[in-house]
Write a protein that holds these residues in place. Structure first.
Motif, short mmCIF file in Angstrom:
data_model
loop_
_atom_site.label_atom_id
_atom_site.label_comp_id
_atom_site.label_asym_id
_atom_site.label_seq_id
_atom_site.Cartn_x
_atom_site.Cartn_y
_atom_site.Cartn_z
N TYR A 51 41.84 50.24 36.43
CA TYR A 51 42.80 49.55 37.28
C TYR A 51 42.51 48.07 37.47
CZ TYR A 51 39.42 49.96 41.15
OH TYR A 51 38.31 49.87 41.96
N GLN A 52 41.25 47.69 37.49
CA GLN A 52 40.97 46.28 37.76
C GLN A 52 41.47 45.39 36.63
OE1 GLN A 52 36.71 46.95 39.07
NE2 GLN A 52 37.37 45.44 40.58
N LEU B 61 48.03 45.58 44.93
CA LEU B 61 48.28 45.03 43.60
C LEU B 61 47.07 44.29 43.05
CD1 LEU B 61 51.87 43.49 44.01
CD2 LEU B 61 51.26 45.39 42.51
N PRO C 201 43.22 43.13 41.96
CA PRO C 201 42.18 43.84 41.20
C PRO C 201 40.89 44.06 41.99
CG PRO C 201 42.25 41.53 40.58
CD PRO C 201 43.32 41.71 41.60
N ILE C 202 40.91 43.83 43.30
CA ILE C 202 39.70 44.02 44.09
C ILE C 202 39.31 45.50 44.07
CG2 ILE C 202 38.65 43.66 46.36
CD1 ILE C 202 40.91 41.69 46.94
N GLY D 58 42.46 33.91 45.41
CA GLY D 58 41.13 34.48 45.65
C GLY D 58 41.06 35.96 45.32
N TYR D 59 42.12 36.68 45.64
CA TYR D 59 42.15 38.12 45.33
C TYR D 59 41.93 38.34 43.84
CZ TYR D 59 44.28 39.31 49.86
OH TYR D 59 44.55 39.50 51.18
N TYR D 60 42.42 37.40 43.04
CA TYR D 60 42.30 37.54 41.59
C TYR D 60 41.06 36.82 41.06
CZ TYR D 60 46.76 39.83 41.64
OH TYR D 60 47.76 40.74 41.88
N GLY D 61 40.16 36.46 41.98
CA GLY D 61 38.89 35.88 41.55
C GLY D 61 38.95 34.41 41.20
N ILE D 62 40.04 33.74 41.63
CA ILE D 62 40.19 32.34 41.24
C ILE D 62 39.93 31.43 42.43
CG2 ILE D 62 41.74 30.65 40.22
CD1 ILE D 62 43.46 33.13 39.36
N ALA E 99 52.60 49.10 38.22
CA ALA E 99 51.76 48.26 39.08
C ALA E 99 50.68 49.06 39.80
CB ALA E 99 52.63 47.54 40.09
N GLY E 100 50.71 50.37 39.68
CA GLY E 100 49.72 51.18 40.38
C GLY E 100 50.05 51.40 41.85
N THR F 77 37.38 36.60 49.60
CA THR F 77 38.69 36.16 50.08
C THR F 77 39.29 37.17 51.06
OG1 THR F 77 39.04 35.18 47.91
CG2 THR F 77 40.95 35.36 49.35
N ARG G 83 45.33 45.36 36.56
CA ARG G 83 45.94 44.54 37.62
C ARG G 83 45.72 43.05 37.40
NH1 ARG G 83 44.25 48.55 42.54
NH2 ARG G 83 45.24 50.36 41.57
N LEU G 84 44.58 42.70 36.79
CA LEU G 84 44.35 41.28 36.50
C LEU G 84 45.39 40.75 35.53
CD1 LEU G 84 40.49 40.90 36.03
CD2 LEU G 84 41.96 39.56 37.55
N VAL H 181 53.41 40.97 39.87
CA VAL H 181 54.60 41.71 40.24
C VAL H 181 55.31 41.04 41.40
CG1 VAL H 181 55.51 43.91 41.09
CG2 VAL H 181 53.61 43.90 39.48
N THR I 34 34.68 37.00 44.28
CA THR I 34 35.60 36.10 44.97
C THR I 34 36.69 36.89 45.69
OG1 THR I 34 35.25 34.59 43.15
CG2 THR I 34 37.03 34.04 44.65
N GLY I 35 37.16 37.96 45.04
CA GLY I 35 38.19 38.78 45.65
C GLY I 35 37.73 39.35 46.96
#
Ligand SMILES: Nc1ncnc2c1ncn2[C@@H]1O[C@H](COP(=O)(O)OP(=O)(O)OP(=O)(O)O)[C@@H](O)[C@H]1O
Ligand SMILES: [Mg+2]
Lengths: 304, 251
Positions: A72-73, B92, B94-95, A103-107, A51-52, B6, A76-77, A81, B2-3
């Motif tokens: 890493y991006q 964890l 991806p930002i 949002g963290y995952y761009g959604i 998971a880094g 947010t 992680r996408l 986990v 977006t990341g």
């Protein structure tokens, strides 16, 4: 096909402790994989590295072909986990945290999937409750939900059922099984070996940072155990000589005999009858992953 | 993108939800400072011609509030997440590291500016404070809060416990703030101290900020701007480097 997770020559030390010792592991796309081992074996360390969250001393790890450090991006996408520790953000409600996590995952506009996860994990009553006010098992469910918001192709669950009640364990696994059928790769750790046995097609057993067994669940049970057995308590407590070759263990007044198939029981019964011996107790035993586990751990202790 | 948005939104919400503690309380304590200094030092000589001491003092106090709160915001956010463990959700994600940095810094700037603005507006009720060059004031307040936000990020990453963070604050941030000319112009100091003050980056933030109000400063605002900007770049690079290396965040 591209492996979902590839771990190459990974070593990791914490001071004098070798948490991971030259681990090589390939988990294929679409697998339902169990990472088993006693406390301190290195399961969480391995997951953290994938998971880094932890950094290797040496070696390389990729997730869906993406290097977990250099790329890493992307890595992680592709990964969700569920951490072993019950961590949570006390500032938010369940729904808020799932929106933020999306949002963290761009959604954006992930409400339909969030609702479904909430429903499937039986969190609907608590959706607008602050995380601080949830019970331990509920917090664990939220952790699972958080790992799933971005529908990651690879899902790793580090003891997701610790502290979770029986009913939810069932619903949780049904949900995860369905995700696996939909093509998600699942990796889990658990100390409930029967869970791993029923769910997983392949198992790695870890001990002191080393993989000591890696095979399909079926093969492990087939090769590592003595097959089906029957346990007998008899009176008088003296096994007829013809049955002696079948004996594999004796404990608590129970004789454990190996049987090839169910018809074999008939042979044993008639031998006992012929010797005029009564049966006080009888158990039929199917070999399971627990037997494999115990045997492996014991064997390793001797060799260590 | 977006990341980043947010994370910024979450960081803003984090202090906004407890605004009484994160905005109101520091405003009140800054105003108390003003009240005390005002009563004790009302008869103090004018620092700049035609500028009574309380009026001279106000921009310094505003900047001090900005600095302290910008620092408090990023540092407390990071250390709380670290100690409670929920920092994993950011680790964890991806930002990108640059985006993580920017989100924390912008939240720090926002909180610093809110507190600073609050103090300024309240003092306007009692004093006639000039604002000769608002652009300069704004520039310096933003750069200053950005620097402190970045320092807070570094301190939060570095500290393992709250008392280590408090030590960072008490032994580094507080002395640098108090010795930067918040309460005086450095021209009133002995020459040796004046030189020492020039080594303090906070001095340039406050001097430049004050220039925006009075159009007068101890040192050319262009020099201050250059020094403050260089500081920001260097501290930001360090912060991003730590995030990238996972220093004290990823074992
Ligand atoms: N942050 C750390 N600092 C020092 N030692 C650590 C750290 N994390 C793990 N270890 C050590 O590394 C070894 C492997 O730990 P790990 O958490 O990976 O075990 P595990 O297989 O997940 O065990 P469990 O079933 O109890 O969760 C242990 O000896 C542990 O003490
Ligand atoms: Mg573990």
């Amino acid at each position: 096909m591209l492996p979902a997770i590839e771990v190459k020559h990974v070593s990791k030390r914490y001071g004098a402790v070798r948490a991971l010792d030259d681990i090589d592991l390939e988990i294929h796309s679409g697998e339902f994989f169990a990472l088993l081992g006693p406390n301190g074996a290195g399961k969480t360390t391995l997951i953290s590295i994938i998971a880094g969250l932890s950094l290797v001393d040496s070696g390389d790890v990729t997730v869906m072909g993406h290097h977990v450090i250099r790329n890493y991006q992307q890595a992680r996408l592709n990964l969700g986990v569920v951490p072993q520790e019950l961590v949570f953000d006390p500032f938010f409600t369940v729904r808020e945290i799932l929106r933020i996590q999306s949002g963290y995952y761009g959604i954006t506009g992930n409400n339909r999937w969030i609702d479904e996860i909430i429903e499937r994990l039986d969190l609907a009553d608590k959706a607008d409750t602050n995380l601080r006010a949830l019970s331990g098992g509920m917090k664990r469910r939220v952790l699972v939900a958080q790992a799933l918001v971005h529908k990651p192709p690879v899902i790793i669950l580090d003891e997701p059922t610790a502290g979770v009640d029986v009913e939810l364990r069932q619903t949780l696994w049904d949900f995860i099984k369905q995700l696996n059928q939909d093509g998600h790769t699942i990796v889990l750790t658990t100390h409930y070996l029967e869970e791993a046995e029923t769910l997983c097609n392949r198992v790695a057993m870890l001990k002191q940072g080393k993989i000591i067994a890696l095979d399909s669940t079926k093969n492990l049970i087939g090769t590592m155990t003595s097959g089906q057995t029957v346990k007998l308590k008899i009176l008088p407590d003296k096994l007829p000589p013809v049955l002696r070759p079948l004996l594999i263990a004796q404990a608590y007044g129970l004789h454990e005999l190996r049987i090839e198939n169910y018809a074999h029981i008939e042979v044993i019964l008639s031998a006992l009858r012929a010797a005029d011996i009564q049966i006080v107790e009888m158990h039929l035993q199917q070999p399971d992953l627990e037997d494999v586990f115990l045997k492996l751990m014991r064997k390793n202790k001797e060799s260590a | 993108m977006t990341g980043f948005v947010t994370l910024l939104y979450k960081e803003l919400l984090r202090f906004w939800k407890v605004g009484f503690q994160t905005i109101m309380a520091p405003m009140v304590s800054t105003l108390l400072y003003l009240l005390i200094f005002f009563h004790v030092l009302e008869a103090h000589v004018e620092v700049y011609p035609q500028v009574p001491y309380p009026v001279f003092l106000i921009p310094g106090l505003v900047m001090m509030a900005v600095i302290q709160n910008a620092f408090a915001n990023s540092s407390s956010s990071i250390i709380q997440s670290k100690i409670s463990g929920n920092i994993v959700f950011i680790l964890l994600s991806p930002i990108s590291y640059q985006a993580i940095f920017l989100a924390y810094i912008l939240a720090s700037i926002a909180r610093g500016l809110l507190v600073g603005l609050g103090v300024y507006v309240v003092t306007l009720l009692f004093f006639d404070i000039p604002l000769e060059l608002p652009g300069w004031a704004l520039l310096f307040v933003i750069l200053g809060s950005a620097i402190l936000g970045a320092l807070g990020l570094i301190a939060g990453i570095w500290a393992d416990k709250f008392d280590e963070l408090a030590a960072f604050q008490n032994f580094i941030i507080l002395p640098l703030t108090f010795l930067s000319g918040v309460f005086y112009t450095i021209h009133s100091l002995p020459v040796g101290w004046q030189y020492l003050s020039h080594l303090n980056p906070f001095f340039y933030m406050i001097d430049g900020f004050r220039y925006g109000f009075f159009g007068v400063s101890d040192i050319s605002p262009y020099i201050s701007l250059a020094i403050v900007a260089i500081c920001l770049v260097m501290i930001s690079m360090l912060a991003i480097h730590l995030l990238k290396k996972g220093y004290k965040l990823r074992h």
